[in-house]
Design a protein around this motif. Structure first.
Motif, PDB file in Angstrom:
ATOM      1  N   ASP A 154       0.834  -1.208   0.000  1.00 21.56           N
ATOM      2  CA  ASP A 154       0.000   0.000   0.000  1.00 21.56           C
ATOM      3  C   ASP A 154       0.866   1.253   0.000  1.00 21.56           C
ATOM      4  OD1 ASP A 154      -2.751  -0.668  -0.128  1.00 21.56           O
ATOM      5  OD2 ASP A 154      -2.815  -1.169   1.988  1.00 21.56           O
ATOM      6  N   LEU A 155       1.874   1.286   0.861  1.00 20.74           N
ATOM      7  CA  LEU A 155       2.760   2.448   0.942  1.00 20.74           C
ATOM      8  C   LEU A 155       3.519   2.668  -0.359  1.00 20.74           C
ATOM      9  CD1 LEU A 155       4.179   1.933   4.537  1.00 20.74           C
ATOM     10  CD2 LEU A 155       2.647   3.761   3.791  1.00 20.74           C
ATOM     11  N   SER A 156       3.915   1.591  -0.996  1.00 19.60           N
ATOM     12  CA  SER A 156       4.647   1.692  -2.261  1.00 19.60           C
ATOM     13  C   SER A 156       3.786   2.334  -3.341  1.00 19.60           C
ATOM     14  CB  SER A 156       5.108   0.306  -2.731  1.00 19.60           C
ATOM     15  OG  SER A 156       6.034  -0.243  -1.822  1.00 19.60           O
ATOM     16  N   LEU A 157       2.521   1.973  -3.379  1.00 25.21           N
ATOM     17  CA  LEU A 157       1.643   2.556  -4.393  1.00 25.21           C
ATOM     18  C   LEU A 157       1.369   4.025  -4.107  1.00 25.21           C
ATOM     19  CD1 LEU A 157      -0.954  -0.236  -5.219  1.00 25.21           C
ATOM     20  CD2 LEU A 157       1.163   0.343  -6.402  1.00 25.21           C
ATOM     21  N   THR A 158       1.049   4.360  -2.866  1.00 25.87           N
ATOM     22  CA  THR A 158       0.761   5.766  -2.562  1.00 25.87           C
ATOM     23  C   THR A 158       1.990   6.637  -2.809  1.00 25.87           C
ATOM     24  OG1 THR A 158       1.201   5.447  -0.189  1.00 25.87           O
ATOM     25  CG2 THR A 158      -1.089   5.277  -0.917  1.00 25.87           C
ATOM     26  N   ALA A 159       3.174   6.123  -2.540  1.00 24.63           N
ATOM     27  CA  ALA A 159       4.401   6.875  -2.808  1.00 24.63           C
ATOM     28  C   ALA A 159       4.631   7.068  -4.300  1.00 24.63           C
ATOM     29  CB  ALA A 159       5.598   6.166  -2.181  1.00 24.63           C
ATOM     30  N   ASN A 160       3.961   6.270  -5.110  1.00 23.85           N
ATOM     31  CA  ASN A 160       4.072   6.367  -6.570  1.00 23.85           C
ATOM     32  C   ASN A 160       2.783   6.910  -7.194  1.00 23.85           C
ATOM     33  OD1 ASN A 160       6.735   5.189  -7.729  1.00 23.85           O
ATOM     34  ND2 ASN A 160       6.254   3.947  -5.933  1.00 23.85           N
ATOM     35  N   ASP A 161       2.073   7.729  -6.422  1.00 22.81           N
ATOM     36  CA  ASP A 161       0.895   8.479  -6.882  1.00 22.81           C
ATOM     37  C   ASP A 161      -0.292   7.629  -7.314  1.00 22.81           C
ATOM     38  OD1 ASP A 161       2.201  10.956  -6.428  1.00 22.81           O
ATOM     39  OD2 ASP A 161       3.268  10.703  -8.329  1.00 22.81           O
ATOM     40  N   ILE A 162      -0.447   6.485  -6.698  1.00 23.28           N
ATOM     41  CA  ILE A 162      -1.633   5.665  -6.935  1.00 23.28           C
ATOM     42  C   ILE A 162      -2.482   5.723  -5.672  1.00 23.28           C
ATOM     43  CG2 ILE A 162      -2.490   3.323  -7.360  1.00 23.28           C
ATOM     44  CD1 ILE A 162       0.146   2.861  -8.960  1.00 23.28           C
ATOM     45  N   LYS A 163      -3.740   6.084  -5.823  1.00 26.69           N
ATOM     46  CA  LYS A 163      -4.672   6.199  -4.704  1.00 26.69           C
ATOM     47  C   LYS A 163      -5.086   4.812  -4.234  1.00 26.69           C
ATOM     48  CE  LYS A 163      -5.298  10.711  -5.241  1.00 26.69           C
ATOM     49  NZ  LYS A 163      -4.483  11.592  -4.492  1.00 26.69           N
ATOM     50  N   ILE A 164      -5.349   4.712  -2.933  1.00 26.81           N
ATOM     51  CA  ILE A 164      -5.789   3.454  -2.327  1.00 26.81           C
ATOM     52  C   ILE A 164      -7.146   3.692  -1.666  1.00 26.81           C
ATOM     53  CG2 ILE A 164      -5.290   1.664  -0.613  1.00 26.81           C
ATOM     54  CD1 ILE A 164      -3.113   1.712  -2.674  1.00 26.81           C
ATOM     55  N   ALA A 165      -8.051   2.744  -1.818  1.00 25.61           N
ATOM     56  CA  ALA A 165      -9.341   2.804  -1.133  1.00 25.61           C
ATOM     57  C   ALA A 165      -9.647   1.455  -0.492  1.00 25.61           C
ATOM     58  CB  ALA A 165     -10.448   3.180  -2.112  1.00 25.61           C
TER      59      ALA A 165
END
Length: 185
Positions: free
Chosen positions: A53-64
């Motif tokens: 999750d952290l890897s995606l948010t750090a790469n500008d992908i939103k998480i829900a």
């Protein structure tokens, strides 16, 4: 029942991702529930899934988080710990909630990935551009998925698909370089 998937097609879909939706129970946790003598429930989370999750948010992908069960302390704490701002519990219609998010972020359904495992995930899996099933998902969910993780829910499935997405986007090596220089927790 075998579920052979086209990895080239899965990578093509992963490259488009801007929003990652997932359930909590069965995807971020195992299907085990610990209940104490007073009826308090507890779930365990796999540390590496949080890194996903952290890897995606750090790469500008939103998480829900789109969970169909009622809010629990562990799920809320984990979401806040990961600094996620889209948390939905007791969602009876995940596809309708996805409609709201697609409008809010001004994205298409093709740009959404969803990680699911249970039959309640079928309607949303039918809508997203990149459906992913955990290794231990129900057959109906696996049939709709473009990618099936090798790891079961709550034991690395989230981390696996996040790495798959970043690799498909060509961002993985750069991300690993950043993490090894700064550390990540």
């Amino acid at each position: 029942m075998g579920f052979e998937k086209d990895m080239n097609k899965a990578q093509e879909r992963a490259r488009k991702v801007k929003l990652f939706g997932h359930d909590i129970h069965g995807t971020l946790t195992t299907n085990s529930v610990i209940v104490d003598i007073e009826g308090n429930r507890q779930y365990g989370f796999w540390h590496m899934d949080g890194f996903g999750d952290l890897s995606l948010t750090a790469n500008d992908i939103k998480i829900a988080f789109l969970d169909s069960t009622s809010i629990d302390g562990e799920g809320l704490f984990r979401a806040k710990e990961l600094k996620l701002d889209k948390l939905y519990f007791s969602v009876t219609d995940k596809a309708a909630k996805l409609d709201e998010l697609v409008k809010e972020f001004n994205i298409s359904y093709e740009e959404v990935v969803y990680l699911g495992c249970e039959v309640s995930d079928i309607p949303i899996m039918r809508k997203v551009g990149f459906g992913v099933a955990t290794a231990d998902a129900k057959d109906e969910v696996k049939a709709l998925a473009a990618y099936i993780t090798t790891n079961p829910g709550g034991r690395g499935a989230m981390r696996e698909v996040c790495e798959f997405i970043l690799r498909a986007m060509g961002k993985w090596d750069e991300w690993v370089g950043k993490v090894t220089k700064m550390g990540y927790k």
